[in-house]
Write an enzyme that holds these catalytic residues in place. Structure first.
Site, mmCIF file in Angstrom:
data_model
loop_
_atom_site.group_PDB
_atom_site.id
_atom_site.type_symbol
_atom_site.label_atom_id
_atom_site.label_comp_id
_atom_site.label_asym_id
_atom_site.label_seq_id
_atom_site.Cartn_x
_atom_site.Cartn_y
_atom_site.Cartn_z
ATOM 1 N N GLU A 1 -3.822 -0.751 8.086
ATOM 2 C CA GLU A 1 -2.633 -0.479 8.908
ATOM 3 C C GLU A 1 -2.780 -1.158 10.253
ATOM 4 O OE1 GLU A 1 -1.532 3.662 9.527
ATOM 5 O OE2 GLU A 1 -1.919 4.121 7.427
ATOM 6 N N GLU B 1 -7.652 7.893 7.115
ATOM 7 C CA GLU B 1 -7.900 8.428 8.453
ATOM 8 C C GLU B 1 -8.451 9.855 8.448
ATOM 9 O OE1 GLU B 1 -4.461 7.854 10.942
ATOM 10 O OE2 GLU B 1 -4.467 5.701 10.659
ATOM 11 N N ARG C 1 0.850 -1.187 0.000
ATOM 12 C CA ARG C 1 0.000 0.000 0.000
ATOM 13 C C ARG C 1 0.888 1.241 0.000
ATOM 14 N NH1 ARG C 1 -3.043 2.584 5.019
ATOM 15 N NH2 ARG C 1 -4.053 4.278 3.897
ATOM 16 N N TYR D 1 -4.475 0.380 16.000
ATOM 17 C CA TYR D 1 -3.213 0.268 16.739
ATOM 18 C C TYR D 1 -3.387 -0.028 18.222
ATOM 19 C CZ TYR D 1 -0.819 2.226 12.657
ATOM 20 O OH TYR D 1 -0.317 2.420 11.402
ATOM 21 N N ASN E 1 -7.629 1.086 10.024
ATOM 22 C CA ASN E 1 -6.304 1.187 10.638
ATOM 23 C C ASN E 1 -6.508 1.056 12.138
ATOM 24 O OD1 ASN E 1 -5.422 1.788 8.084
ATOM 25 N ND2 ASN E 1 -4.821 3.900 8.537
ATOM 26 N N HIS F 1 -3.196 10.794 1.720
ATOM 27 C CA HIS F 1 -2.628 10.448 3.021
ATOM 28 C C HIS F 1 -1.990 11.708 3.609
ATOM 29 C CE1 HIS F 1 -1.308 6.745 5.473
ATOM 30 N NE2 HIS F 1 -1.007 7.810 6.198
#
Ligand SMILES: *[C@@H]1O[C@H](CO)[C@@H](O)[C@H](O)[C@H]1NC(C)=O
Ligand SMILES: *[C@@H]1O[C@H](CO)[C@@H](O)[C@H](O)[C@H]1NC(C)=O
Ligand SMILES: *[C@@H]1O[C@H](CO)[C@@H](O)[C@H](O)[C@H]1NC(C)=O
Length: 482
Positions: free
Chosen positions: A390, A177, A86, A321, A319, A131
């Protein structure tokens, strides 16, 4: 019978196997910030503004120098056995003024060459249009994401990308995002363009910023939807690709799982993280609790906008985390805006290990967010395809040989990946997983100080040195159903 079932399961498993790869973003790896006709982005300007990047870190002019080293880097990605890659296109590299008055042929050549390099080496490209590196000209002349016309400029840019690259791209992601663009860029000011209520003394200005965050959110959704409309009406039939959006929800656990108020706070936080973006696309409007709390600060969809946004995605990119604990009590000192509207107070379980970003490592959180999303939208779209665009970890690594033995990254991945597989086994339609990131890179306001890579990018020489986790992930991919 048993045999037939097994054959069926094997076939279904083969058809539905997750593709495994890694993710990057233009500003974080390309460098060559003023070469070959590239225009400036808001992150070029921000990273050159004193005080915006952590002390001792350079602006993002060179980063990983991927612009010059992409052929070697594609060979590296291939040697690591990644099936997908990506990357994002830099809007100001392709269209320096942000508008279609001038298309930079050198940028067309670069991205086509990168795409061909990936495809020729058996790696499937997934391409993000935005992005975070907005052309600076659109920020200074029009107010960037604050201006309602930004969606027209974005659709023009998207159309140029589909036209120039669409024959080589089967997976497009419009926005990465949008939450960060709205909240970090226009509410807290931690990210470019650095607008924020948190430092404003004037009450009027603070209310304006608390409105702006939702105006920007609205313009982001419209931009996404217009780009999808262009793709679907002019390109999709011939190019045969799919297009989606990537959101970045953390997971939230109630501090006291037996206190209904904490449970409501956790649901509310999830709704603010996911529903702000996915509800308009899948349900046709912002979540009720967001509209009620923000009142007139929350834009409303005209019926034309509603139709445009509704169903404007072929898959949802996630994404993810970290996770948090949340209580129903709200910090009364919060500046007006997203966090005050969302309410609740975040806490971290002291038992949770922390990454070098200070983010709590909670492997179950990735399964819980995936299953929460699949459940929320299952009624309107059972089996909605999801790509984990992600997931990864910053590790505090020493710059010597010992620092390459990144056992902490391997432990993070072992935990998170086992829960990705568990979510899949529970029926979440996960199509792809992208590890963030293949290379150490420019971590926004933290510069090069945070190490997210499977591969070290050595200070000064920019030499690529694979870490233990790079080999671990290669072996892990080999063991998965193909
Ligand atoms: C915004 O778009 C409208 C409709 O195309 C146009 O009339 C107007 O001039 C544009 N404004 C700017 C600042 O580009
Ligand atoms: C949503 O979009 C998909 C892909 O274009 C299409 O197949 C589907 O029919 C649409 N669904 C609705 C409810 O419009
Ligand atoms: C990273 O580790 C070094 C020692 O190896 C230590 O001095 C430093 O404080 C650590 N940084 C963080 C953010 O924990």
């Amino acid at each position: 019978m048993v045999k037939l079932v097994l054959v069926f399961l094997a076939l279904a498993g083969a058809a539905l196997a997750i593709k495994w790869g890694s993710a990057t973003a233009s500003f974080q790896i390309e460098g060559a910030w003023l070469e070959d006709g590239k225009g400036m982005s808001i992150w070029d300007a921000f990273s050159h503004t004193p005080g915006k990047i952590v002390a001792g870190q350079p602006p993002g002019d060179v980063t990983d120098d991927f612009y010059h080293r992409y052929k070697e880097d594609v060979q590296l990605v291939k040697s690591l056995g990644h099936q997908t890659f990506r990357f994002s296109i830099s809007w100001p590299r392709l269209m320096p003024s942000g508008r279609k008055d001038f298309i930079n042929q050198k940028a067309v050549d670069f991205y086509r060459s990168l795409l061909n390099e990936l495809i020729d080496n058996g790696i499937e490209p997934w391409v993000t249009l935005y992005h975070w590196d907005l052309p600076l000209a659109l920020e200074t002349e029009f107010g960037g994401w604050r201006h309602p016309n930004i969606s027209l400029f974005f659709a023009d840019y998207a159309e140029v990308c589909f036209e120039k690259f669409g024959d080589l791209v089967k997976h497009w992601i419009t926005l990465n995002e949008p939450w960060c663009v709205a909240v970090l860029g226009h509410n807290t000011g931690e990210h470019a363009p650095g607008r924020g209520s948190h430092n404003l003394a004037q009450a009027d200005d603070r209310v304006q910023q608390a409105t702006e965050v939702y105006t920007v959110g609205h313009n982001l959704l419209l931009s996404h939807a217009r780009a999808v409309q262009v793709y679907r009406t002019k390109f999709q039939a011939a190019q045969n690709g799919e297009i989606g959006i990537t959101i970045n929800p953390d997971f939230f656990y109630p501090l006291d799982p037996h206190d209904p108020r904490d449970k409501i706070a956790a649901e509310r936080a999830l709704t603010y993280a996911v529903g702000w973006w996915a509800d308009p696309i899948l349900f046709g409007d912002y979540p009720l609790e967001m509209r009620e709390t923000a009142g007139s600060r929350m834009p409303t969809f005209t019926s034309e906008q509603r139709d445009l946004v509704r169903n404007s995605t072929d898959f949802l990119g996630i994404n993810h985390y970290m996770s948090h604990l949340i209580t129903h009590e709200t910090d009364p000192t919060l500046a007006p805006g997203f966090y005050a509207d969302r309410g609740g107070m975040l806490l971290e379980d002291p038992a949770w290990p922390k990454t070098d970003m200070g983010w709590s490592i909670v492997p179950s959180g990735i399964q819980d967010i995936l299953e929460w999303i699949a459940a929320r939208y299952g009624a309107v779209w059972p089996g909605m395809p999801i790509a984990i665009t992600e997931n990864g970890v910053a590790v505090n690594e020493t710059a010597d040989e010992a620092g390459l033995d990144d056992q902490a990254r391997i432990a993070y991945l072992e935990g998170y990946l086992s829960h990705v597989l568990a979510a899949k086994a529970n029926g979440v339609n996960i199509q792809a997983y992208f590890l963030w990131s293949v290379l150490d890179n420019y971590e926004w306001a933290f510069g090069m100080s945070k190490k997210f890579g499977l591969v070290r990018v050595e200070d000064g020489t920019l030499r690529r040195l694979p870490k233990a986790s790079a080999r671990w992930y290669t072996e892990w991919i080999k063991k998965q159903p193909q």
